[in-house]
Motif scaffolding. Structure first.
Motif, PDB file in Angstrom:
ATOM      1  N   LYS A 217       0.323  -1.515  -0.106  1.00 58.49           N
ATOM      2  CA  LYS A 217       0.018   0.101   0.283  1.00 58.49           C
ATOM      3  C   LYS A 217       0.875   1.142  -0.364  1.00 58.49           C
ATOM      4  O   LYS A 217       0.745   2.151  -1.110  1.00 58.49           O
ATOM      5  CB  LYS A 217      -0.978  -0.185   1.204  1.00 58.49           C
ATOM      6  CG  LYS A 217      -1.685   1.349   1.173  1.00 58.49           C
ATOM      7  CD  LYS A 217      -3.160   0.886   2.225  1.00 58.49           C
ATOM      8  CE  LYS A 217      -3.908   2.538   2.298  1.00 58.49           C
ATOM      9  NZ  LYS A 217      -4.902   1.687   3.580  1.00 58.49           N
ATOM     10  N   LYS A 240      -6.121   0.638  -8.574  1.00 56.90           N
ATOM     11  CA  LYS A 240      -6.526   1.774  -7.262  1.00 56.90           C
ATOM     12  C   LYS A 240      -6.071   0.526  -6.042  1.00 56.90           C
ATOM     13  O   LYS A 240      -5.834  -0.845  -6.680  1.00 56.90           O
ATOM     14  CB  LYS A 240      -7.880   1.913  -7.367  1.00 56.90           C
ATOM     15  CG  LYS A 240      -9.136   0.466  -6.744  1.00 56.90           C
ATOM     16  CD  LYS A 240      -9.987   1.646  -7.022  1.00 56.90           C
ATOM     17  CE  LYS A 240     -11.501   0.167  -7.321  1.00 56.90           C
ATOM     18  NZ  LYS A 240     -12.130   0.976  -6.782  1.00 56.90           N
ATOM     19  N   VAL A 241      -5.641   0.873  -5.191  1.00 49.86           N
ATOM     20  CA  VAL A 241      -6.248  -0.277  -3.668  1.00 49.86           C
ATOM     21  C   VAL A 241      -6.888  -0.352  -2.558  1.00 49.86           C
ATOM     22  O   VAL A 241      -7.690   1.242  -2.573  1.00 49.86           O
ATOM     23  CB  VAL A 241      -4.392   0.054  -3.510  1.00 49.86           C
ATOM     24  CG1 VAL A 241      -3.139  -0.370  -4.140  1.00 49.86           C
ATOM     25  CG2 VAL A 241      -4.170   1.481  -3.059  1.00 49.86           C
ATOM     26  N   ASP A 242      -6.657  -1.157  -1.983  1.00 45.98           N
ATOM     27  CA  ASP A 242      -7.292  -0.586  -0.663  1.00 45.98           C
ATOM     28  C   ASP A 242      -6.540  -1.557   0.207  1.00 45.98           C
ATOM     29  O   ASP A 242      -5.397  -0.966   0.737  1.00 45.98           O
ATOM     30  CB  ASP A 242      -8.927  -1.260  -0.301  1.00 45.98           C
ATOM     31  CG  ASP A 242      -8.612  -2.840  -0.678  1.00 45.98           C
ATOM     32  OD1 ASP A 242      -7.880  -3.275  -0.401  1.00 45.98           O
ATOM     33  OD2 ASP A 242      -9.953  -3.772  -0.596  1.00 45.98           O
ATOM     34  N   ASP A 243      -6.829  -1.646   1.999  1.00 44.71           N
ATOM     35  CA  ASP A 243      -6.205  -2.039   3.012  1.00 44.71           C
ATOM     36  C   ASP A 243      -5.296  -3.421   2.904  1.00 44.71           C
ATOM     37  O   ASP A 243      -3.623  -2.806   3.151  1.00 44.71           O
ATOM     38  CB  ASP A 243      -6.843  -2.354   3.946  1.00 44.71           C
ATOM     39  CG  ASP A 243      -7.237  -0.763   5.056  1.00 44.71           C
ATOM     40  OD1 ASP A 243      -7.125  -0.004   4.130  1.00 44.71           O
ATOM     41  OD2 ASP A 243      -8.211  -1.242   5.329  1.00 44.71           O
ATOM     42  N   SER A 244      -5.808  -3.837   1.876  1.00 47.43           N
ATOM     43  CA  SER A 244      -4.857  -5.565   1.421  1.00 47.43           C
ATOM     44  C   SER A 244      -5.166  -5.920   0.007  1.00 47.43           C
ATOM     45  O   SER A 244      -4.064  -7.103  -0.096  1.00 47.43           O
ATOM     46  CB  SER A 244      -5.809  -6.731   2.466  1.00 47.43           C
ATOM     47  OG  SER A 244      -7.130  -6.767   2.107  1.00 47.43           O
ATOM     48  N   ARG A 245      -5.578  -5.433  -0.761  1.00 51.71           N
ATOM     49  CA  ARG A 245      -5.948  -5.792  -2.446  1.00 51.71           C
ATOM     50  C   ARG A 245      -5.667  -4.439  -2.987  1.00 51.71           C
ATOM     51  O   ARG A 245      -5.410  -3.537  -2.530  1.00 51.71           O
ATOM     52  CB  ARG A 245      -7.411  -6.537  -2.797  1.00 51.71           C
ATOM     53  CG  ARG A 245      -7.136  -7.558  -1.858  1.00 51.71           C
ATOM     54  CD  ARG A 245      -8.754  -8.157  -1.837  1.00 51.71           C
ATOM     55  NE  ARG A 245      -8.865  -8.978  -2.703  1.00 51.71           N
ATOM     56  CZ  ARG A 245      -8.978 -10.049  -3.294  1.00 51.71           C
ATOM     57  NH1 ARG A 245      -8.648 -10.816  -2.143  1.00 51.71           N
ATOM     58  NH2 ARG A 245      -8.163 -10.609  -4.548  1.00 51.71           N
ATOM     59  N   VAL A 246      -5.193  -4.604  -4.789  1.00 47.78           N
ATOM     60  CA  VAL A 246      -4.962  -4.063  -5.571  1.00 47.78           C
ATOM     61  C   VAL A 246      -5.430  -4.233  -6.884  1.00 47.78           C
ATOM     62  O   VAL A 246      -6.163  -5.643  -7.190  1.00 47.78           O
ATOM     63  CB  VAL A 246      -3.426  -3.849  -6.206  1.00 47.78           C
ATOM     64  CG1 VAL A 246      -2.436  -5.320  -6.087  1.00 47.78           C
ATOM     65  CG2 VAL A 246      -3.550  -3.475  -6.410  1.00 47.78           C
ATOM     66  N   ASP A 247      -6.143  -3.790  -7.475  1.00 47.87           N
ATOM     67  CA  ASP A 247      -7.299  -3.878  -8.542  1.00 47.87           C
ATOM     68  C   ASP A 247      -6.257  -3.309 -10.261  1.00 47.87           C
ATOM     69  O   ASP A 247      -5.230  -2.193 -10.025  1.00 47.87           O
ATOM     70  CB  ASP A 247      -8.034  -2.823  -8.566  1.00 47.87           C
ATOM     71  CG  ASP A 247      -9.461  -3.016  -7.313  1.00 47.87           C
ATOM     72  OD1 ASP A 247      -8.809  -4.133  -6.576  1.00 47.87           O
ATOM     73  OD2 ASP A 247     -10.658  -2.520  -6.921  1.00 47.87           O
ATOM     74  N   SER A 257      -8.690  -8.330  -9.273  1.00 44.40           N
ATOM     75  CA  SER A 257      -8.167  -7.725  -7.844  1.00 44.40           C
ATOM     76  C   SER A 257      -7.398  -8.822  -7.266  1.00 44.40           C
ATOM     77  O   SER A 257      -7.702 -10.179  -7.865  1.00 44.40           O
ATOM     78  CB  SER A 257      -9.438  -7.177  -6.794  1.00 44.40           C
ATOM     79  OG  SER A 257      -8.670  -7.142  -5.021  1.00 44.40           O
ATOM     80  N   LYS A 259      -4.316 -10.111  -3.883  1.00 45.57           N
ATOM     81  CA  LYS A 259      -3.647 -10.006  -2.346  1.00 45.57           C
ATOM     82  C   LYS A 259      -2.158  -9.057  -3.233  1.00 45.57           C
ATOM     83  O   LYS A 259      -1.495  -8.990  -3.921  1.00 45.57           O
ATOM     84  CB  LYS A 259      -3.518 -10.798  -1.701  1.00 45.57           C
ATOM     85  CG  LYS A 259      -4.691 -11.370  -1.146  1.00 45.57           C
ATOM     86  CD  LYS A 259      -4.436 -12.647  -0.540  1.00 45.57           C
ATOM     87  CE  LYS A 259      -6.141 -13.452   0.232  1.00 45.57           C
ATOM     88  NZ  LYS A 259      -5.026 -13.895   0.592  1.00 45.57           N
TER      89      LYS A 259
END
Length: 268
Positions: A217, A240-247, A257, A259
């Motif tokens: 991240k 884009k990303v969130d707390d644990s994964r990447v798109d 998507s 990890k």
């Protein structure tokens, strides 16, 4: 019944002013205090441990004097150098940069390649702080004639500068006493650090490049080419990303998507 050899000789115990087996001594004079000191040793042990001493004591024209003045080394550095020849374990990591430089000079003078390599390895492994940046730089400049050592010292200075923010660097300038010598040293450090700074990668936007490094991240950038473990030949672009994964999207536009741990930068 066979017995193992339980007799051992501690070579370091043979040295001492009261040991009658010593047949040579190295003398030192501290120019600042006028204090005299000496280090006794054995010609044979020194010769067996070092080719320069072998030539000096047992060569074609052997050294006849039993007292040898030393003018190009501190007694502390020479003591450690002799300890090494007597197979005493020493801790390079416990020595300051100046002592390491003094020891490196002796290793250069007496053609002790392994000792030189060990000191370079120790220096290169260290991370310096803002408090000792100028100290390390001064040791490097004073020992410029020892090119590999000086270069290794300057390199860890450059690494520190290139990884520091502007505020940290400005604090160093503010905290140092005004003086031409220190100002020149700081200027040379900044110039050298700039020249040594690697180019920023156009894909991951980092220097040095993060090619092959796992995506996180904190290092995520939009539009970077990445690869999925096990499928490295197919390029993907981050979205884009969130707390644990990447798109990400494939070259054909399909979106997926995964990890962070499954994805690495693909910069080359």
């Amino acid at each position: 019944m066979a017995y193992s050899n339980i007799q051992t000789i501690d070579l370091t115990m043979l040295r001492g002013n009261s040991n009658p087996t010593c047949d040579v001594k190295f003398t030192f004079l501290d120019e600042n205090t006028g204090m005299k000191s000496e280090l006794p040793a054995h010609k044979l042990i020194l010769a067996v441990g070092n080719e320069v001493f072998m030539r000096q004591f047992f060569g074609t024209i052997p050294e006849e004097k039993d007292t040898i003045p030393v003018e190009d080394s501190s007694v502390e550095a020479f003591q450690i150098f002799l300890d090494i020849l007597y197979n005493k374990k020493i801790a390079l990591e416990a020595m300051d940069f100046q002592l390491l430089a003094d020891l490196y000079y002796l290793a250069e003078k007496y053609h002790h390649g392994f000792m030189k390599d060990s000191i370079i390895k120790e220096v290169s492994s260290r991370k310096i702080l803002s408090e000792n940046l100028l100290e390390v730089a001064k040791v490097a400049e004073t020992n410029a004639h020892l090119e590999e050592l000086s270069s290794s010292l300057l390199n860890i200075c450059f690494v520190f500068i290139n990884k520091s923010d502007l505020g940290t660097i400005m604090d160093i300038f503010d905290n140092e006493d005004v003086g031409e010598e220190k100002s020149c040293t700081l200027h040379r450090l900044m110039t050298g650090a700039k020249r040594s700074r690697p180019d920023v990668c156009k894909n991951c936007h980092y220097a040095p490049c993060l090619d092959g490094e796992v995506l996180t991240k904190s290092n995520f950038v939009i539009g970077a080419s990445i690869a999925r473990k096990g499928h490295e030949k197919q390029s993907r672009k981050t979205v884009k990303v969130d707390d644990s994964r990447v798109d990400y999207v494939l070259e054909n536009g399909s979106g997926y998507s995964a990890k962070f741990s499954e994805m690495t930068f693909m910069c080359t």
